[in-house]
Design a protein around this motif. Structure first.
Motif, PDB file in Angstrom:
ATOM      1  N   PRO A   1     -49.025  33.955  15.125  1.00 58.83           N
ATOM      2  CA  PRO A   1     -49.400  32.951  16.126  1.00 58.83           C
ATOM      3  C   PRO A   1     -50.024  31.680  15.548  1.00 58.83           C
ATOM      4  O   PRO A   1     -49.891  30.606  16.146  1.00 58.83           O
ATOM      5  N   PHE A   2     -50.726  31.775  14.426  1.00 55.32           N
ATOM      6  CA  PHE A   2     -51.313  30.575  13.821  1.00 55.32           C
ATOM      7  C   PHE A   2     -50.287  29.949  12.876  1.00 55.32           C
ATOM      8  O   PHE A   2     -49.647  30.640  12.083  1.00 55.32           O
ATOM      9  N   TYR A   3     -50.150  28.632  12.970  1.00 59.30           N
ATOM     10  CA  TYR A   3     -49.146  27.980  12.126  1.00 59.30           C
ATOM     11  C   TYR A   3     -49.519  26.524  11.864  1.00 59.30           C
ATOM     12  O   TYR A   3     -50.347  25.920  12.555  1.00 59.30           O
ATOM     13  N   GLY A   4     -48.900  25.976  10.833  1.00 62.93           N
ATOM     14  CA  GLY A   4     -49.029  24.554  10.530  1.00 62.93           C
ATOM     15  C   GLY A   4     -47.724  23.848  10.806  1.00 62.93           C
ATOM     16  O   GLY A   4     -46.637  24.443  10.701  1.00 62.93           O
ATOM     17  N   THR A   5     -47.815  22.580  11.164  1.00 58.28           N
ATOM     18  CA  THR A   5     -46.625  21.801  11.493  1.00 58.28           C
ATOM     19  C   THR A   5     -46.014  21.107  10.280  1.00 58.28           C
ATOM     20  O   THR A   5     -44.916  20.570  10.364  1.00 58.28           O
ATOM     21  N   GLY A   6     -46.753  21.077   9.175  1.00 59.56           N
ATOM     22  CA  GLY A   6     -46.276  20.353   8.003  1.00 59.56           C
ATOM     23  C   GLY A   6     -46.677  18.899   7.985  1.00 59.56           C
ATOM     24  O   GLY A   6     -46.325  18.163   7.064  1.00 59.56           O
ATOM     25  N   ASP A   7     -47.441  18.463   9.006  1.00 64.42           N
ATOM     26  CA  ASP A   7     -47.831  17.049   9.104  1.00 64.42           C
ATOM     27  C   ASP A   7     -49.235  16.781   8.582  1.00 64.42           C
ATOM     28  O   ASP A   7     -49.729  15.664   8.695  1.00 64.42           O
ATOM     29  N   CYS A   8     -49.904  17.786   8.019  1.00 64.50           N
ATOM     30  CA  CYS A   8     -51.270  17.602   7.551  1.00 64.50           C
ATOM     31  C   CYS A   8     -51.300  16.607   6.401  1.00 64.50           C
ATOM     32  O   CYS A   8     -50.354  16.506   5.619  1.00 64.50           O
ATOM     33  N   MET A   9     -52.389  15.827   6.297  1.00 60.41           N
ATOM     34  CA  MET A   9     -52.507  14.806   5.263  1.00 60.41           C
ATOM     35  C   MET A   9     -53.084  15.339   3.960  1.00 60.41           C
ATOM     36  O   MET A   9     -53.420  14.587   3.055  1.00 60.41           O
ATOM     37  N   ALA A  10     -53.165  16.655   3.823  1.00 56.06           N
ATOM     38  CA  ALA A  10     -53.603  17.300   2.577  1.00 56.06           C
ATOM     39  C   ALA A  10     -54.997  16.854   2.164  1.00 56.06           C
ATOM     40  O   ALA A  10     -55.262  16.620   0.994  1.00 56.06           O
ATOM     41  N   CYS A  11     -55.895  16.760   3.133  1.00 54.57           N
ATOM     42  CA  CYS A  11     -57.271  16.376   2.791  1.00 54.57           C
ATOM     43  C   CYS A  11     -58.063  17.556   2.242  1.00 54.57           C
ATOM     44  O   CYS A  11     -59.086  17.375   1.581  1.00 54.57           O
ATOM     45  N   GLY A  12     -57.626  18.782   2.520  1.00 54.00           N
ATOM     46  CA  GLY A  12     -58.296  19.964   2.002  1.00 54.00           C
ATOM     47  C   GLY A  12     -59.335  20.575   2.922  1.00 54.00           C
ATOM     48  O   GLY A  12     -59.830  21.669   2.644  1.00 54.00           O
ATOM     49  N   ALA A  13     -59.677  19.905   4.026  1.00 57.52           N
ATOM     50  CA  ALA A  13     -60.717  20.429   4.911  1.00 57.52           C
ATOM     51  C   ALA A  13     -60.334  21.774   5.533  1.00 57.52           C
ATOM     52  O   ALA A  13     -61.158  22.695   5.553  1.00 57.52           O
TER      53      ALA A  13
ATOM     54  N   PHE B   1     -49.997  28.491   6.852  1.00 57.84           N
ATOM     55  CA  PHE B   1     -50.579  29.834   6.793  1.00 57.84           C
ATOM     56  C   PHE B   1     -49.733  30.746   5.899  1.00 57.84           C
ATOM     57  O   PHE B   1     -48.534  30.901   6.112  1.00 57.84           O
ATOM     58  N   VAL B   2     -50.397  31.339   4.908  1.00 58.66           N
ATOM     59  CA  VAL B   2     -49.738  32.335   4.058  1.00 58.66           C
ATOM     60  C   VAL B   2     -50.116  33.747   4.490  1.00 58.66           C
ATOM     61  O   VAL B   2     -49.528  34.726   4.021  1.00 58.66           O
ATOM     62  N   ARG B   3     -51.094  33.859   5.379  1.00 57.60           N
ATOM     63  CA  ARG B   3     -51.497  35.158   5.931  1.00 57.60           C
ATOM     64  C   ARG B   3     -52.118  34.926   7.297  1.00 57.60           C
ATOM     65  O   ARG B   3     -52.836  33.941   7.499  1.00 57.60           O
TER      66      ARG B   3
ATOM     67  N   LYS C   1     -42.580  27.224   5.868  1.00 55.55           N
ATOM     68  CA  LYS C   1     -43.246  28.101   4.905  1.00 55.55           C
ATOM     69  C   LYS C   1     -44.325  28.977   5.538  1.00 55.55           C
ATOM     70  O   LYS C   1     -44.871  29.856   4.865  1.00 55.55           O
ATOM     71  N   ASN C   2     -44.672  28.761   6.803  1.00 56.84           N
ATOM     72  CA  ASN C   2     -45.662  29.611   7.462  1.00 56.84           C
ATOM     73  C   ASN C   2     -45.177  31.061   7.524  1.00 56.84           C
ATOM     74  O   ASN C   2     -43.996  31.325   7.771  1.00 56.84           O
ATOM     75  N   VAL C   3     -46.105  31.996   7.337  1.00 51.54           N
ATOM     76  CA  VAL C   3     -45.748  33.389   7.590  1.00 51.54           C
ATOM     77  C   VAL C   3     -45.614  33.575   9.105  1.00 51.54           C
ATOM     78  O   VAL C   3     -46.209  32.831   9.887  1.00 51.54           O
ATOM     79  N   PRO C   4     -44.828  34.547   9.538  1.00 49.15           N
ATOM     80  CA  PRO C   4     -44.713  34.783  10.979  1.00 49.15           C
ATOM     81  C   PRO C   4     -46.070  35.118  11.593  1.00 49.15           C
ATOM     82  O   PRO C   4     -46.907  35.790  10.969  1.00 49.15           O
TER      83      PRO C   4
END
Length: 274
Positions: A16-28, A49-51, A11-14
């Motif tokens: 250089p910054f991206y998420g792996t999907g492994d975050c524990m959704a803590c919100g920080a 990342f959405v932007r 779901k990351n936008v194209p």
């Protein structure tokens, strides 16, 4: 130098910054870069990342989001040497490294407001503060799981008396914001109950602190295993428990009566704190 990096969550936008999907959704991370990351609301429990950042200030926000992720699930896959240096030339954050060792990162947190004081104290289940937090928890769960028999609120004050279990309250700057209980099931097994953090305080790491404190209580009681029940719709809670070492286990006890809504998890307790 190039690291293999990590899998990029789809779901990351194209960019250089991206998420792996492994975050524990803590919100920080979302607190650091609210305009760059997907909000944790509705059915979304993933950090991505959405932007992409478009200004120096936004690049700094993105870097702080990476640094605030406690499971290193946000990364920089670009080759900009200034950003790589900003991130310490550290493989924890960067897919591509500059020649040489990691370098010190800016102590940006020092420029913020003074850190809040977090304390965790024992309380009786019948104390006013305990009753208030449990009422808030019960109201939230009743709204989330309206099905008959889906909720399991039972916990007797005797079960959390010293020597048998514990009931803990977490405070931030003196304000009670969450709670959790430990009750003994048998000579070797304890169960976490009544886990709650007020919605306004989620994303501050208080839930993880409660789990760690309750595990320490279990260790002090000589218990060797912890189990718990949470709900199928509480993906953020499941992610938190996974991040603290819990795995899915078969339903047990009263939770066998709610197979559509209950998820049970367990972990072995190390003899000494890691």
């Amino acid at each position: 130098m190039t690291n293999e990096g990590a899998a990029r969550f789809e779901k990351n936008v194209p960019g250089p910054f991206y998420g792996t999907g492994d975050c524990m959704a803590c919100g920080a991370p979302e607190l650091e870069a609210p305009h760059l990351l997907a909000p944790l609301e509705g059915d979304n429990y993933h950090t991505y990342f959405v932007r992409q950042p478009a200004t120096p200030d936004e690049v700094e926000q993105a870097c702080r989001a990476l640094e605030s992720c406690c499971v290193a699930a946000l990364r920089y896959g670009g080759r900009d040497p200034l950003i790589i240096q900003r991130l310490g030339n550290d493989p924890e954050f960067c897919d591509h490294l500059l020649p040489g060792p990691p370098v010190p990162r800016p102590q940006w947190r020092d420029a913020k407001a003074p850190a809040a004081t977090i304390t965790i104290t024992g309380a009786a289940l019948t104390d006013d503060v305990s009753r208030t937090l449990i009422q808030e928890l019960n109201a939230e769960l009743s709204g989330m799981y309206p099905e008959p028999g889906a909720n399991h609120f039972g916990l007797h004050p005797d079960e959390v008396q010293p020597g048998r279990g514990a009931f803990l309250v977490v405070h931030r700057d003196g304000t009670p914001l969450g709670c959790g209980a430990l009750r003994r099931l048998d000579d070797e097994t304890g169960e976490l109950k009544r886990m709650y953090v007020a919605p306004a305080a989620r994303g501050l790491g208080l839930g993880r602190r409660l789990v760690d404190a309750l595990e320490a209580e279990a260790r002090a009681l000589g218990l060797r295993r912890l189990v718990l029940e949470t709900g199928t719709r509480q993906e953020a809670a499941i992610a938190l428990y996974r991040a603290t070492g819990f795995d899915i286990i078969p339903l047990y006890g009263e939770y066998l009566n709610s197979p559509e809504t209950s998820v049970c998890m367990g972990k072995e307790i190390p003899a000494h704190e890691p």
